[in-house]
Design a protein around this motif. Sequence first.
Motif, PDB file in Angstrom:
ATOM      1  N   CYS A 185       0.816  -1.208   0.000  1.00 45.15           N
ATOM      2  CA  CYS A 185       0.000   0.000   0.000  1.00 45.15           C
ATOM      3  C   CYS A 185       0.858   1.269   0.000  1.00 45.15           C
ATOM      4  O   CYS A 185       1.832   1.370   0.748  1.00 45.15           O
ATOM      5  CB  CYS A 185      -0.919   0.003   1.224  1.00 45.15           C
ATOM      6  SG  CYS A 185      -2.119   1.352   1.227  1.00 45.15           S
ATOM      7  N   GLN A 238      -8.062   6.613  10.879  1.00 44.58           N
ATOM      8  CA  GLN A 238      -9.033   5.525  10.908  1.00 44.58           C
ATOM      9  C   GLN A 238      -9.476   5.155   9.489  1.00 44.58           C
ATOM     10  O   GLN A 238      -9.683   3.978   9.178  1.00 44.58           O
ATOM     11  CB  GLN A 238     -10.254   5.912  11.754  1.00 44.58           C
ATOM     12  CG  GLN A 238     -11.249   4.772  11.951  1.00 44.58           C
ATOM     13  CD  GLN A 238     -10.625   3.537  12.574  1.00 44.58           C
ATOM     14  OE1 GLN A 238      -9.950   3.623  13.606  1.00 44.58           O
ATOM     15  NE2 GLN A 238     -10.825   2.369  11.965  1.00 44.58           N
ATOM     16  N   LYS A 265      -6.775   2.955   7.993  1.00 34.94           N
ATOM     17  CA  LYS A 265      -6.852   1.604   8.581  1.00 34.94           C
ATOM     18  C   LYS A 265      -8.021   0.815   7.998  1.00 34.94           C
ATOM     19  O   LYS A 265      -7.876  -0.357   7.611  1.00 34.94           O
ATOM     20  CB  LYS A 265      -6.997   1.718  10.097  1.00 34.94           C
ATOM     21  CG  LYS A 265      -7.062   0.398  10.846  1.00 34.94           C
ATOM     22  CD  LYS A 265      -7.087   0.654  12.348  1.00 34.94           C
ATOM     23  CE  LYS A 265      -7.105  -0.653  13.145  1.00 34.94           C
ATOM     24  NZ  LYS A 265      -8.396  -1.352  13.025  1.00 34.94           N
ATOM     25  N   THR A 266      -9.170   1.462   7.882  1.00 34.13           N
ATOM     26  CA  THR A 266     -10.363   0.787   7.364  1.00 34.13           C
ATOM     27  C   THR A 266     -10.177   0.361   5.913  1.00 34.13           C
ATOM     28  O   THR A 266     -10.539  -0.767   5.526  1.00 34.13           O
ATOM     29  CB  THR A 266     -11.590   1.709   7.485  1.00 34.13           C
ATOM     30  OG1 THR A 266     -11.810   2.017   8.864  1.00 34.13           O
ATOM     31  CG2 THR A 266     -12.834   1.039   6.908  1.00 34.13           C
ATOM     32  N   GLN A 267      -9.611   1.244   5.091  1.00 37.33           N
ATOM     33  CA  GLN A 267      -9.420   0.923   3.676  1.00 37.33           C
ATOM     34  C   GLN A 267      -8.435  -0.218   3.475  1.00 37.33           C
ATOM     35  O   GLN A 267      -8.608  -1.072   2.598  1.00 37.33           O
ATOM     36  CB  GLN A 267      -8.954   2.162   2.904  1.00 37.33           C
ATOM     37  CG  GLN A 267      -9.951   3.305   2.906  1.00 37.33           C
ATOM     38  CD  GLN A 267     -11.335   2.887   2.436  1.00 37.33           C
ATOM     39  OE1 GLN A 267     -11.479   2.135   1.478  1.00 37.33           O
ATOM     40  NE2 GLN A 267     -12.351   3.377   3.128  1.00 37.33           N
ATOM     41  N   MET A 268      -7.396  -0.268   4.295  1.00 40.99           N
ATOM     42  CA  MET A 268      -6.434  -1.364   4.195  1.00 40.99           C
ATOM     43  C   MET A 268      -7.072  -2.682   4.608  1.00 40.99           C
ATOM     44  O   MET A 268      -6.826  -3.724   3.983  1.00 40.99           O
ATOM     45  CB  MET A 268      -5.188  -1.057   5.031  1.00 40.99           C
ATOM     46  CG  MET A 268      -4.341   0.070   4.466  1.00 40.99           C
ATOM     47  SD  MET A 268      -2.688   0.168   5.182  1.00 40.99           S
ATOM     48  CE  MET A 268      -3.082   0.541   6.872  1.00 40.99           C
ATOM     49  N   GLU A 269      -7.907  -2.636   5.623  1.00 46.07           N
ATOM     50  CA  GLU A 269      -8.611  -3.855   6.056  1.00 46.07           C
ATOM     51  C   GLU A 269      -9.557  -4.345   4.968  1.00 46.07           C
ATOM     52  O   GLU A 269      -9.646  -5.559   4.705  1.00 46.07           O
ATOM     53  CB  GLU A 269      -9.378  -3.575   7.350  1.00 46.07           C
ATOM     54  CG  GLU A 269      -8.478  -3.404   8.567  1.00 46.07           C
ATOM     55  CD  GLU A 269      -9.243  -2.955   9.790  1.00 46.07           C
ATOM     56  OE1 GLU A 269     -10.441  -2.588   9.651  1.00 46.07           O
ATOM     57  OE2 GLU A 269      -8.657  -2.958  10.891  1.00 46.07           O
ATOM     58  N   HIS A 270     -10.246  -3.436   4.309  1.00 46.43           N
ATOM     59  CA  HIS A 270     -11.150  -3.805   3.212  1.00 46.43           C
ATOM     60  C   HIS A 270     -10.373  -4.450   2.061  1.00 46.43           C
ATOM     61  O   HIS A 270     -10.843  -5.438   1.462  1.00 46.43           O
ATOM     62  CB  HIS A 270     -11.896  -2.576   2.699  1.00 46.43           C
ATOM     63  CG  HIS A 270     -12.952  -2.095   3.625  1.00 46.43           C
ATOM     64  ND1 HIS A 270     -13.613  -0.899   3.440  1.00 46.43           N
ATOM     65  CD2 HIS A 270     -13.467  -2.629   4.765  1.00 46.43           C
ATOM     66  CE1 HIS A 270     -14.489  -0.720   4.412  1.00 46.43           C
ATOM     67  NE2 HIS A 270     -14.416  -1.757   5.225  1.00 46.43           N
ATOM     68  N   VAL A 326      -7.515  -6.119   2.251  1.00 40.60           N
ATOM     69  CA  VAL A 326      -7.085  -7.456   2.664  1.00 40.60           C
ATOM     70  C   VAL A 326      -8.245  -8.448   2.544  1.00 40.60           C
ATOM     71  O   VAL A 326      -8.075  -9.575   2.060  1.00 40.60           O
ATOM     72  CB  VAL A 326      -6.548  -7.434   4.110  1.00 40.60           C
ATOM     73  CG1 VAL A 326      -6.331  -8.850   4.634  1.00 40.60           C
ATOM     74  CG2 VAL A 326      -5.247  -6.643   4.176  1.00 40.60           C
ATOM     75  N   GLU A 327      -9.431  -8.025   2.967  1.00 44.35           N
ATOM     76  CA  GLU A 327     -10.603  -8.901   2.878  1.00 44.35           C
ATOM     77  C   GLU A 327     -10.900  -9.285   1.428  1.00 44.35           C
ATOM     78  O   GLU A 327     -11.206 -10.450   1.129  1.00 44.35           O
ATOM     79  CB  GLU A 327     -11.814  -8.198   3.491  1.00 44.35           C
ATOM     80  CG  GLU A 327     -11.741  -8.053   5.003  1.00 44.35           C
ATOM     81  CD  GLU A 327     -12.859  -7.183   5.544  1.00 44.35           C
ATOM     82  OE1 GLU A 327     -13.715  -6.719   4.738  1.00 44.35           O
ATOM     83  OE2 GLU A 327     -12.884  -6.954   6.760  1.00 44.35           O
ATOM     84  N   CYS A 350      -8.275 -11.713   0.093  1.00 40.37           N
ATOM     85  CA  CYS A 350      -8.504 -13.052   0.646  1.00 40.37           C
ATOM     86  C   CYS A 350      -9.684 -13.744  -0.045  1.00 40.37           C
ATOM     87  O   CYS A 350      -9.665 -14.956  -0.240  1.00 40.37           O
ATOM     88  CB  CYS A 350      -8.754 -12.958   2.151  1.00 40.37           C
ATOM     89  SG  CYS A 350      -7.285 -12.517   3.098  1.00 40.37           S
TER      90      CYS A 350
END
Length: 257
Positions: free
Chosen positions: A51, A237, A240-245, A247-248, A251
């Motif tokens: 990223c 925040q 963090k949220t965009q990076m988590e999205h 990764v999901e 996956c």
Amino acid sequence: MANVVGKRNKSVNFDNRIVGGEPVPVEMFPASVKFYNFGAFCSGTIINSWCVLTAAHCFDNNKEVYDMMIEVGARYTHDSGGDVYEVLKYVIHEDYNKTIPFSCDIALIFPTRLMKLGNKSKKALIVNTNKWMNVTEKNIIVTGWGWTRYGGPISKPGLMKTYLRFVSLKDCEEMHNIRLTPDMFCLYGEGTRDTCKGDSGGGVLWNDFVIGVVSHGDGCARKNKPSVYANVWYFRQWIKTQMEHFVEKVCDMFPPD
């Protein structure tokens, strides 16, 4: 840094460069990267191996990923020594330009493969405090590859750095006679130092933490005209949220056997 003339007349010039700075090896700022978008040139910051943090306005001229490229570990503007990565996807803040021009001027870029980290390419640390938002802070670092004066040539020495001081949002609004939003902050180099054309999207550093993203200004290194930056603390925040999205989604695309 995009160039804003007068009261928010949004004439965007991408290639903002460091004015009044000094050349530095890329090993000193290994999180800094170059971002090419259909002929436009911006900078960015590695925040992990998949990223890059940059400015939303770096996508104003083109939104097709096949015309985008990230270059990592290169000191010079035209440098064959860097690693090149194609872009898989990007995320522009959903409120970009909605409140006023350049509000929420922040974006993330995800390459098609993991970026190789090493001496010339390391991830930056996202700031975890707002203590830097103080007028006593006079040694905030900005870096870039571009113009060494407004309307001048590209920086032949390659990557440059300089120091700027923090200016309160209220004072910055009065100097420019415009309204700014809480997601912005201002830095000033006494009319002799500044970010300029090509530094757009690059990271702003305080105590080795990334606190901002180069956004826009009124020319480069103009007297009593601080430049404006996107506030990474404000957007922590969202990042963090965009990076988590991301990764999901990855996956889901590549489920385990």
